[in-house]
Design an enzyme around this catalytic site. Structure first.
Site, PDB file in Angstrom:
ATOM      1  N   HIS A  57       1.344  -1.063  -0.057  1.00 51.57           N
ATOM      2  CA  HIS A  57       0.066  -0.096  -0.071  1.00 51.57           C
ATOM      3  C   HIS A  57       0.585   1.309   0.003  1.00 51.57           C
ATOM      4  O   HIS A  57       0.139   1.848   0.525  1.00 51.57           O
ATOM      5  CB  HIS A  57      -0.296   0.103   1.181  1.00 51.57           C
ATOM      6  CG  HIS A  57      -1.968  -1.163   1.081  1.00 51.57           C
ATOM      7  ND1 HIS A  57      -3.345  -0.997   0.546  1.00 51.57           N
ATOM      8  CD2 HIS A  57      -1.733  -2.234   1.634  1.00 51.57           C
ATOM      9  CE1 HIS A  57      -4.029  -2.229   0.757  1.00 51.57           C
ATOM     10  NE2 HIS A  57      -3.101  -2.870   0.874  1.00 51.57           N
ATOM     11  N   ASN A 130     -10.668  -2.565   2.670  1.00 50.99           N
ATOM     12  CA  ASN A 130     -10.078  -2.760   1.121  1.00 50.99           C
ATOM     13  C   ASN A 130     -11.284  -2.486   0.314  1.00 50.99           C
ATOM     14  O   ASN A 130     -12.597  -2.790   0.637  1.00 50.99           O
ATOM     15  CB  ASN A 130      -9.424  -3.712   0.298  1.00 50.99           C
ATOM     16  CG  ASN A 130      -8.430  -4.040   1.181  1.00 50.99           C
ATOM     17  OD1 ASN A 130      -7.423  -3.369   1.032  1.00 50.99           O
ATOM     18  ND2 ASN A 130      -8.254  -5.316   1.282  1.00 50.99           N
TER      19      ASN A 130
END
Ligand code: NDP
Length: 501
Positions: A57, A130
């Site tokens: 990420h 997510n």
């Protein structure tokens, strides 16, 4: 640190600077002097401008916003920020791609992070989710291996389709998430046009100390919009920051994106009767059995002023929980409770929670002390140990004890610690097949073509193993991918692929 932008230019130590456009040299053509301390300070500071990027990420964009309660769910949770319709809470939401490094293009096919910090009056709640409701694995022992396959090959230093599909073919629990990743939703048109999911099962605890299992959903009010592979390739050629640009510009011009925050709830009996493990991160809870209940509206309405201070140093951790929201036996969640805060201590430093973006906006009182970059000002000479007999020091309050969590037992009522096989007795195919079956024809074709395009780059042995998984989810799913890869499956092999016999 507050700064008066009209004040005199100074060194970091506060000494006013007389000339910041010319270095100090021995004569007009001479070498530099080490006594030019303002030049030295600038160069030394510059060498240290970067902090380690997130191991996953790394590429992210974020915005501040507001969460407003629209529905009363106090029968499920005593969470303070959810206790009244109309109540507002400040939030900070960071979107990201998973695999790419900090400079990666935004419009790549990938899962998107949806990490949300609620600054509540009883501490920060981080909903570290997510844009997909499931994940590739259910046992955290596989996580580092999985991420290695998404990153660069040790020799070529390039992304490697053989690594990716080799791993997925060996871990069919990934099939559900792989199906989402290669469906249209693996390429969201903008970050505003996708949903967010807590993915894990959590607990809600109400004021009677009753537990309800819960899943979190953030449904975009902008509508789902996706790109094709061709559109994303064209966009990446023109703009590597397309998602960041879209979000920033939308907020800047007052077009504030919103999401509907909803939950699904399951009681203990339903959890026991559920045909799948309700704590398995590779599974959803079907909407027909566990309908969405609306909770509130999330709105993003303010861009960060300083990317590094707010976005790069933002630290989200599933262990940031508030009274009324607790954990579950989900193995992946349990591991994340440790690993996220650990990653922040490595990446930012021991006292990352003292940074303004991470610091709770409610009163704080604890006995943590010292470490690198500690700001002792809040504690001064106050005691640094507990228990103590000193008046006015922070004390624990039994009203905030966690709710006891039941654990599954064997027939003799015992809990056995063992390395349970995370593949045995698991159905890895039905839900992936359910998703395939609900896709419209054109999405099925796009999904099959997207998979075929990259699976073809894996070794033939890996292609065959993975194709079997698609056939097991749905024969049509397997057949379309095989066709797109120009692979003819003989009838007897087809039978074997579907049944495994
Ligand atoms: P439903 O028909 O009630 O719901 C289907 C869900 O699938 C909707 O939430 C829809 O999202 C979502 N969806 C549609 N296309 C895609 C896609 N390409 N990728 C990801 N999600 C998509 O079905 P069920 O609840 O019985 O679930 C059936 C399947 O739907 C599951 O196996 C799962 O793959 C998928 N799904 C289920 C979710 C759940 O929590 N039950 C959540 C998300 C996906 P939207 O409403 O935003 O259009």
């Amino acid at each position: 640190m507050a700064q008066d932008t009209n004040s005199k230019l100074t060194t970091a130590e506060g000494r006013p600077i007389g000339d910041f456009q010319n270095s100090m040299t021995a004569g007009p053509r001479g070498p530099l002097l080490i006594q030019d301390v303002q030049l030295l300070e600038q160069m030394q500071q510059f060498n240290r401008e970067r902090i380690p990027e997130r191991v996953v990420h790394a590429k992210g964009v974020a915005a501040h916003g507001t969460f407003t309660v629209t529905n009363d769910i106090t029968k499920y949770t005593k969470a303070d920020f959810l206790n009244k319709i109309g109540k507002k809470t400040d939030v900070f939401l960071r979107f990201s791609t998973v695999a790419g490094e900090k400079g990666a293009a935004d419009a790549e096919r990938d899962v998107r992070g949806f990490a949300l910090k609620f600054y509540t009056q009883e501490g920060n709640w981080d909903m570290v989710g997510n844009n997909t409701p499931v994940f590739f694995i259910r046992d955290p022992v596989k996580f580092a291996h999985f991420i290695h396959t998404q990153k660069r090959h040790p020799k070529t230093n390039m992304r490697d389709m053989d690594m990716q599909w080799d791993f997925w073919s060996q871990c069919p629990e990934s099939l559900h998430q792989v199906t989402i990743l290669f469906s249209d939703r693996g390429l969201p048109k903008t970050l505003r046009n996708m949903n967010g999911y807590g993915s894990h099962t959590y607990s809600f605890i109400n004021d009677k100390n009753e537990r309800t299992w819960v899943k979190f959903h953030f449904k975009t009010k902008q509508g789902i919009k996706c790109m094709t592979d061709a559109e994303s390739a064209e966009l990446i050629g023109k703009d590597r920051e397309s998602h960041q640009r879209d979000l920033f510009n939308s907020i800047e011009k007052g077009d504030f994106p919103q999401w509907r925050f909803c939950i699904q709830v399951m009681n203990d009996q339903q959890a026991k009767d559920f045909k799948w493990n309700p704590f398995d991160l590779t599974k959803v809870w079907p909407h027909a059995d566990f309908p969405l209940i609306e909770v509130g509206t999330l709105e993003l309405n303010r861009n960060p002023e300083n990317y590094h201070a707010e976005v790069e140093q933002a630290s989200f951790s599933p262990s940031s929980l508030v009274p009324g929201i607790e954990t579950s036996p989900d193995k992946m969640l349990q591991a994340r409770l440790m690993s996220y805060a650990d990653a922040h201590r490595y990446r930012i430093g021991t006292n990352y929670q003292q940074l303004p973006i991470n610091r709770p906006k409610c009163p704080l009182a604890n006995y943590h002390r010292d470490g690198s970059m500690a700001t002792a000002a809040d504690y001064g000479s106050k005691p640094n140990y507990f228990p103590n007999t000193i008046d006015g020091t922070p004390k624990d309050d039994p009203a905030y004890k966690e709710c006891p969590m039941p654990l599954a037992t064997d027939d003799d009522g015992q809990v056995i610690a063992d390395r349970y096989n995370s593949r045995e007795n698991h159905d890895d195919f039905t839900q992936a097949g359910n998703l395939w079956r609900l896709m419209p024809e054109d999405e099925k074709n796009r999904t099959a073509n997207a998979i075929a395009g990259v699976l073809s780059q894996a070794r033939q042995e890996v292609q065959m193993l993975q194709l079997c998984h698609f056939f097991r989810a749905d024969p049509d799913y397997g057949q379309r991918i095989a066709k797109a890869m120009n692979i003819e499956i003989p009838e007897d092999l087809l039978q074997h692929a579907v049944t495994g016999k």
